[in-house]
Scaffold this active site. Sequence first.
Site, PDB file in Angstrom:
ATOM      1  N   ASP A  82       0.840  -1.198   0.000  1.00  0.00           N
ATOM      2  CA  ASP A  82       0.000   0.000   0.000  1.00  0.00           C
ATOM      3  C   ASP A  82       0.879   1.253   0.000  1.00  0.00           C
ATOM      4  O   ASP A  82       1.922   1.293   0.667  1.00  0.00           O
ATOM      5  CB  ASP A  82      -0.867  -0.046   1.281  1.00  0.00           C
ATOM      6  CG  ASP A  82      -1.967   0.989   1.300  1.00  0.00           C
ATOM      7  OD1 ASP A  82      -2.415   1.396   0.219  1.00  0.00           O
ATOM      8  OD2 ASP A  82      -2.391   1.371   2.412  1.00  0.00           O
ATOM      9  N   ASP A 104       2.024   5.314  -5.267  1.00  0.00           N
ATOM     10  CA  ASP A 104       1.385   6.563  -4.886  1.00  0.00           C
ATOM     11  C   ASP A 104       2.197   7.733  -5.414  1.00  0.00           C
ATOM     12  O   ASP A 104       3.140   8.198  -4.773  1.00  0.00           O
ATOM     13  CB  ASP A 104       1.257   6.620  -3.361  1.00  0.00           C
ATOM     14  CG  ASP A 104       0.547   7.886  -2.891  1.00  0.00           C
ATOM     15  OD1 ASP A 104       0.327   8.791  -3.729  1.00  0.00           O
ATOM     16  OD2 ASP A 104       0.215   7.967  -1.699  1.00  0.00           O
ATOM     17  N   HIS A 179      -7.995   9.570   5.438  1.00  0.00           N
ATOM     18  CA  HIS A 179      -7.343   8.490   6.186  1.00  0.00           C
ATOM     19  C   HIS A 179      -7.600   8.669   7.688  1.00  0.00           C
ATOM     20  O   HIS A 179      -7.622   9.788   8.188  1.00  0.00           O
ATOM     21  CB  HIS A 179      -5.828   8.524   5.970  1.00  0.00           C
ATOM     22  CG  HIS A 179      -5.404   7.981   4.648  1.00  0.00           C
ATOM     23  ND1 HIS A 179      -4.706   8.704   3.735  1.00  0.00           N
ATOM     24  CD2 HIS A 179      -5.556   6.748   4.099  1.00  0.00           C
ATOM     25  CE1 HIS A 179      -4.440   7.961   2.673  1.00  0.00           C
ATOM     26  NE2 HIS A 179      -4.958   6.766   2.863  1.00  0.00           N
ATOM     27  N   HIS A 207      -9.886   4.524   0.029  1.00  0.00           N
ATOM     28  CA  HIS A 207      -9.023   4.532   1.223  1.00  0.00           C
ATOM     29  C   HIS A 207      -9.763   5.279   2.337  1.00  0.00           C
ATOM     30  O   HIS A 207     -10.675   6.045   2.081  1.00  0.00           O
ATOM     31  CB  HIS A 207      -7.714   5.270   0.921  1.00  0.00           C
ATOM     32  CG  HIS A 207      -6.796   4.528   0.020  1.00  0.00           C
ATOM     33  ND1 HIS A 207      -5.471   4.312   0.316  1.00  0.00           N
ATOM     34  CD2 HIS A 207      -7.008   3.929  -1.181  1.00  0.00           C
ATOM     35  CE1 HIS A 207      -4.903   3.636  -0.669  1.00  0.00           C
ATOM     36  NE2 HIS A 207      -5.821   3.395  -1.594  1.00  0.00           N
ATOM     37  N   ALA A 209     -11.630   4.199   4.944  1.00  0.00           N
ATOM     38  CA  ALA A 209     -13.027   3.794   5.135  1.00  0.00           C
ATOM     39  C   ALA A 209     -13.425   3.693   6.604  1.00  0.00           C
ATOM     40  O   ALA A 209     -14.621   3.695   6.918  1.00  0.00           O
ATOM     41  CB  ALA A 209     -13.286   2.464   4.438  1.00  0.00           C
ATOM     42  N   ASN A 231      -7.803   0.179   8.030  1.00  0.00           N
ATOM     43  CA  ASN A 231      -6.580   0.202   8.817  1.00  0.00           C
ATOM     44  C   ASN A 231      -6.888   0.599  10.261  1.00  0.00           C
ATOM     45  O   ASN A 231      -6.722  -0.198  11.190  1.00  0.00           O
ATOM     46  CB  ASN A 231      -5.583   1.183   8.154  1.00  0.00           C
ATOM     47  CG  ASN A 231      -4.237   1.232   8.853  1.00  0.00           C
ATOM     48  OD1 ASN A 231      -4.098   0.764   9.972  1.00  0.00           O
ATOM     49  ND2 ASN A 231      -3.252   1.810   8.203  1.00  0.00           N
TER      50      ASN A 231
HETATM   51 ZN    ZN Z   1      -4.459   5.071   1.829  1.00  0.00          ZN
END
Ligand code: ZN
Length: 293
Positions: A82, A104, A179, A207, A209, A231
């Site tokens: 990630d 990214d 995030h 991302h 969530a 996460n």
């Molecule tokens: Zn992320």
Amino acid sequence: MTHVCDTRALRTAQQDGRALAAFSVYNLEQTQAVCAAAEELHAPILVQAGSSAFRHAGRGPLAALAIACAESARADVGVHLDHATDVDEIRACLAAGYGSVMYDGSALALDRNIERTREVVELAHAHGAWVEGELAGIAGDEDASGAGPSGALTDPDAAARFVHGTGVDALAVAIGNVHGMHAGPPALDFDRLAEIRARVDVPLVLHGASGLPEDALRTAVSLGVAKVNVNTELRRAFRAGLEQALADEDDLTKHGDVTKSDDLTKLLAPARDAVREVALRWIALLSGTRVTA
Ligand SMILES: [Zn+2]
């Protein structure tokens, strides 16, 4: 190795109005917990090991344990990198057997991002792996909760140009998602999501969530989000499980003459169980099952 969570799994999920849960893990117990949840629900998942977790666990050891857990799971578990910005790290993870990577390049200007992402796509595809790209920064820090800088939102035209120019297999969208966990859930821009979906034919990724209302998640999934990163909630569950184990231990000590246990398995097992519970809820939610907990 064969990649169990390939782009077909993402595309099938998108077509079926489901999404794969992608769980960020920092250690052995979290990895075991999410794999156990996948086994229990016979659902495909992604385990996200790195990049930031490598600073804690070391790249080699964490990558090896994630792959070992994925391979021994009785469910389709893909191992994903990630938020990577370092191509050497991507190369190392592909060599270790990761099935997918996120490059990214959101901090780069669009043209530069397209150029770098395209290079990563070529590299990853040569390993049989797929690539997730991002073109607008998703607000906040994926390793922390709290107020982060507000990010730009994904522009549908730029998204189409990015996907076409890079050949990415999945696209992370910035539609107001942030995030980490926040005081109030962010409002998602579903019109923007629908417009991106109309312009872009790859599965979309959400991302940040954690903390989003279930209805908002369901709407996002119905509009083409096929991978949802989780996460913060797993970290919180791990911590809560550990705290409960410590409190139970203190209770025992208070009511008897037992000395505090230094048996780490008695402290880590409840933390692992707590993560498993949260992972079960997420998998069920994203696969469209109503959850009653
Ligand atoms: Zn992320």
